[in-house]
Design a protein around this motif. Sequence first.
Motif, PDB file in Angstrom:
ATOM      1  N   ILE A 169       2.686  -4.516   3.219  1.00  0.00           N
ATOM      2  CA  ILE A 169       3.780  -3.209   3.659  1.00  0.00           C
ATOM      3  C   ILE A 169       3.331  -2.108   3.203  1.00  0.00           C
ATOM      4  O   ILE A 169       2.622  -1.803   2.070  1.00  0.00           O
ATOM      5  N   LEU A 170       3.549  -1.076   3.895  1.00  0.00           N
ATOM      6  CA  LEU A 170       3.159   0.170   3.789  1.00  0.00           C
ATOM      7  C   LEU A 170       4.360   1.221   3.278  1.00  0.00           C
ATOM      8  O   LEU A 170       5.487   1.156   4.277  1.00  0.00           O
ATOM      9  N   ASP A 171       4.449   1.646   2.051  1.00  0.00           N
ATOM     10  CA  ASP A 171       5.480   2.512   1.606  1.00  0.00           C
ATOM     11  C   ASP A 171       5.136   3.741   2.019  1.00  0.00           C
ATOM     12  O   ASP A 171       4.478   4.671   1.391  1.00  0.00           O
TER      13      ASP A 171
ATOM     14  N   ILE B 243       5.267  -1.138   8.643  1.00  0.00           N
ATOM     15  CA  ILE B 243       5.378   0.231   7.943  1.00  0.00           C
ATOM     16  C   ILE B 243       6.756   0.570   7.777  1.00  0.00           C
ATOM     17  O   ILE B 243       7.518   0.832   8.637  1.00  0.00           O
ATOM     18  N   ALA B 244       7.000   0.539   6.563  1.00  0.00           N
ATOM     19  CA  ALA B 244       8.186   1.155   5.948  1.00  0.00           C
ATOM     20  C   ALA B 244       8.528   2.365   5.896  1.00  0.00           C
ATOM     21  O   ALA B 244       7.830   3.192   4.724  1.00  0.00           O
ATOM     22  N   HIS B 245       9.251   3.205   6.526  1.00  0.00           N
ATOM     23  CA  HIS B 245       9.532   4.741   6.277  1.00  0.00           C
ATOM     24  C   HIS B 245      10.639   4.690   5.148  1.00  0.00           C
ATOM     25  O   HIS B 245      11.884   4.165   5.128  1.00  0.00           O
ATOM     26  N   THR B 246      10.230   5.436   3.966  1.00  0.00           N
ATOM     27  CA  THR B 246      10.913   5.297   2.967  1.00  0.00           C
ATOM     28  C   THR B 246      11.115   6.872   2.445  1.00  0.00           C
ATOM     29  O   THR B 246      10.561   7.978   2.905  1.00  0.00           O
ATOM     30  N   ILE B 247      11.992   7.001   1.434  1.00  0.00           N
ATOM     31  CA  ILE B 247      12.209   8.385   0.868  1.00  0.00           C
ATOM     32  C   ILE B 247      11.674   8.514  -0.629  1.00  0.00           C
ATOM     33  O   ILE B 247      12.096   7.428  -1.348  1.00  0.00           O
TER      34      ILE B 247
ATOM     35  N   TRP C 241      -4.574  -5.110  13.926  1.00  0.00           N
ATOM     36  CA  TRP C 241      -3.374  -5.610  13.224  1.00  0.00           C
ATOM     37  C   TRP C 241      -2.080  -5.629  14.198  1.00  0.00           C
ATOM     38  O   TRP C 241      -1.947  -4.687  15.014  1.00  0.00           O
ATOM     39  N   GLU C 242      -1.129  -6.535  13.692  1.00  0.00           N
ATOM     40  CA  GLU C 242       0.243  -6.341  14.279  1.00  0.00           C
ATOM     41  C   GLU C 242       0.908  -5.466  13.472  1.00  0.00           C
ATOM     42  O   GLU C 242       0.896  -5.668  12.374  1.00  0.00           O
ATOM     43  N   VAL C 243       1.835  -4.400  14.247  1.00  0.00           N
ATOM     44  CA  VAL C 243       2.238  -3.273  13.532  1.00  0.00           C
ATOM     45  C   VAL C 243       3.744  -3.410  13.895  1.00  0.00           C
ATOM     46  O   VAL C 243       4.245  -3.665  14.913  1.00  0.00           O
ATOM     47  N   LYS C 244       4.825  -3.438  12.733  1.00  0.00           N
ATOM     48  CA  LYS C 244       6.021  -3.270  12.948  1.00  0.00           C
ATOM     49  C   LYS C 244       6.639  -1.828  11.995  1.00  0.00           C
ATOM     50  O   LYS C 244       6.306  -1.952  11.003  1.00  0.00           O
ATOM     51  N   GLU C 245       7.452  -1.231  12.714  1.00  0.00           N
ATOM     52  CA  GLU C 245       8.104   0.058  11.588  1.00  0.00           C
ATOM     53  C   GLU C 245       9.531  -0.178  11.460  1.00  0.00           C
ATOM     54  O   GLU C 245      10.164  -0.622  12.080  1.00  0.00           O
TER      55      GLU C 245
ATOM     56  N   LEU D 198       0.931  -1.110  -0.088  1.00  0.00           N
ATOM     57  CA  LEU D 198      -0.248   0.218   0.087  1.00  0.00           C
ATOM     58  C   LEU D 198       0.948   1.247   0.012  1.00  0.00           C
ATOM     59  O   LEU D 198       2.279   1.139   0.645  1.00  0.00           O
ATOM     60  N   GLY D 199       0.447   2.403  -0.616  1.00  0.00           N
ATOM     61  CA  GLY D 199       1.069   3.586  -0.564  1.00  0.00           C
ATOM     62  C   GLY D 199       0.500   4.433   0.495  1.00  0.00           C
ATOM     63  O   GLY D 199      -0.449   4.072   1.316  1.00  0.00           O
ATOM     64  N   ASP D 200       1.130   5.309   1.160  1.00  0.00           N
ATOM     65  CA  ASP D 200       0.570   6.272   2.417  1.00  0.00           C
ATOM     66  C   ASP D 200      -0.477   7.047   2.231  1.00  0.00           C
ATOM     67  O   ASP D 200      -1.491   7.108   2.770  1.00  0.00           O
TER      68      ASP D 200
END
Lengths: 275, 312
Positions: A174-176, A235-239, A204-208, A146-148
């Motif tokens: 996976i959240l981008d 939740i993937a913190h990306t650029i 939901w179970e969540v990890k960053e 998914l996109g944010d």
Amino acid sequence: MALSISELEEFARKCRVEIVKMVYRAQAGHPGGSLSEIDLISALYATRMRVRPDQPKWEDRDRFILSKGHASPGMYAVLAEMGFITHEDLHSYRVLGGKCQGHVDMKWCPGVDFSAGSLGMGLSFGLGCAMAARLDNSERRAFVMLGDGEIQEGSVWEAAMAAAHHEVGNLKVILDRNRIQNDDFCEAQMRMFDIPAKWRAFGWEVKEIDGHNMEEVMSGLDFLEATNDKPSILIAHTIKGAGVSFMEDNPAFHGAAPNDEQFAQAMAELGEVVA
Amino acid sequence: MSEMAATRDGYGQALLELADNPKVVVLEADLGKSTKSLHFKKKYPARTFSCGIGEQNMLLTGAGLAASGYIPFASTFAIFTERAFEQMRNGVARPNLAVHLCGSHGGTHTGTDGSSAQSIEDLAIYRTLPNVVVMHPSDYVSTLELTKQLPELNKPSYMRTARNKTPVMYRGRESEIVIGKGITLRQGTDVAIIACGVLVSESMKAAEELAAKGINATVVDMHTLKPLDSDLINSLVSQCGAIVTAEDHNVIGGLGGAVAEHLVKNTFAPLEMVGVEDRFGESGQSDEMLEVMKINSKYIEQAAHRAIARKS
């Protein structure tokens, strides 16, 4: 496939090169979100997905659903690296009759399991795939990207609620989190406040993680694979635009192609020699 | 009085009869008691998915199941299926995934719930989607039979059913009911009345009134609007030379629209369309609504006279 961290980084670098080339050739498309997601999809396909590139419709394959379907160059690049399609096929991106439609499409491209293009739809589709696997007593999983910005669509939360209600543990998201959407930064378009807390509140179970640190990506994928009693989200913190300096964190490159000069610079930055 | 039953009950019974196929699954959006999927749910809870009050998610969960080899039947009120129209368009019709959507409580015949529950546009909008088969059966038996044929279709469908009871017409005639084939209920040579859903029995009444005045009407139950039985329409034109359509639906884009599109491209005959004249309904009993909307047998008969008068 057992790849080392450095081999995965090289896999993703090659994909980045292809992403920029595709968008440059087409003079259209979405480089920013393709570059932000690419480390995640590369690691997922290269080390986790149970798929058979020579048998793309194998019934018991894991499903990958690129819900943010505009970021198709990223997926096509990975499918080419994996052998579902050829690198020559990447030249068909946005070309009439091509496998590589503007948005990923299951009717056009081997290895694509969802016809995307309208945001907010992939999670529900993945939920259906995961429920089907459960009915089949199969071990297969449904991974959804998914996109944010995309989670501003209300139907995403219908799906999130339903997945938790039915305890669909083989649904893995996976959240981008690249913080930029079409018109501007997410923060300007629609503030989303505490995203991890929202998913937790939906059951939901969540990890960053840092979505560009390959070791963290691998531990994040471990987390998704290990969580099977309820749906899970990484939740993937990306650029946005990661890897090409002038595209990074730049809303202008959500959906724009580089010009000749920018293309040459991008290739140089990605370590690619262009004849 | 002949036997009366609601088409939605035909749908519910069909799901039960389809249950021997382990690939058949049912999705609900908190209206299973109304659409009648509840019987399947009671008997086969493991193959029934509650989607809560969330139609958009229901349609696409169905798409995911269909893409994984299952045969999903999803239902809610006709009007609420429309909330998920884009899901039906982009997530179901476009990839041609065989999700079978049933919208119950279609039309103004739905009655006292009022205009918010009376879909008068569902047939029109689903008819515009490539790959989608669109049906609106008239009685319990035909709804049962058409629903049972859906697993063989291998493409998506939309079926409208009705809340309230209508005469049962097809007992013992099950073999005549085939997706895509209109059924000729009565033969005449002066005018052909092509109807769907609750207006099929009204058309039969109109034909009896016409017969009393010496006018012989053909009546066709066009339960499938798409693909349209164009061969049958061509033969009606040569046999009768004048056509009336009758539907509990906006005159824009439904059965009348489908027949008109066919006629102007092929063989001309005067056409009179009985349907909701581009307005919303209100609370009222079913028979009152058919009168308010000017779509009961009396208006069908009047339309037949107009169509005949227009014959050249």
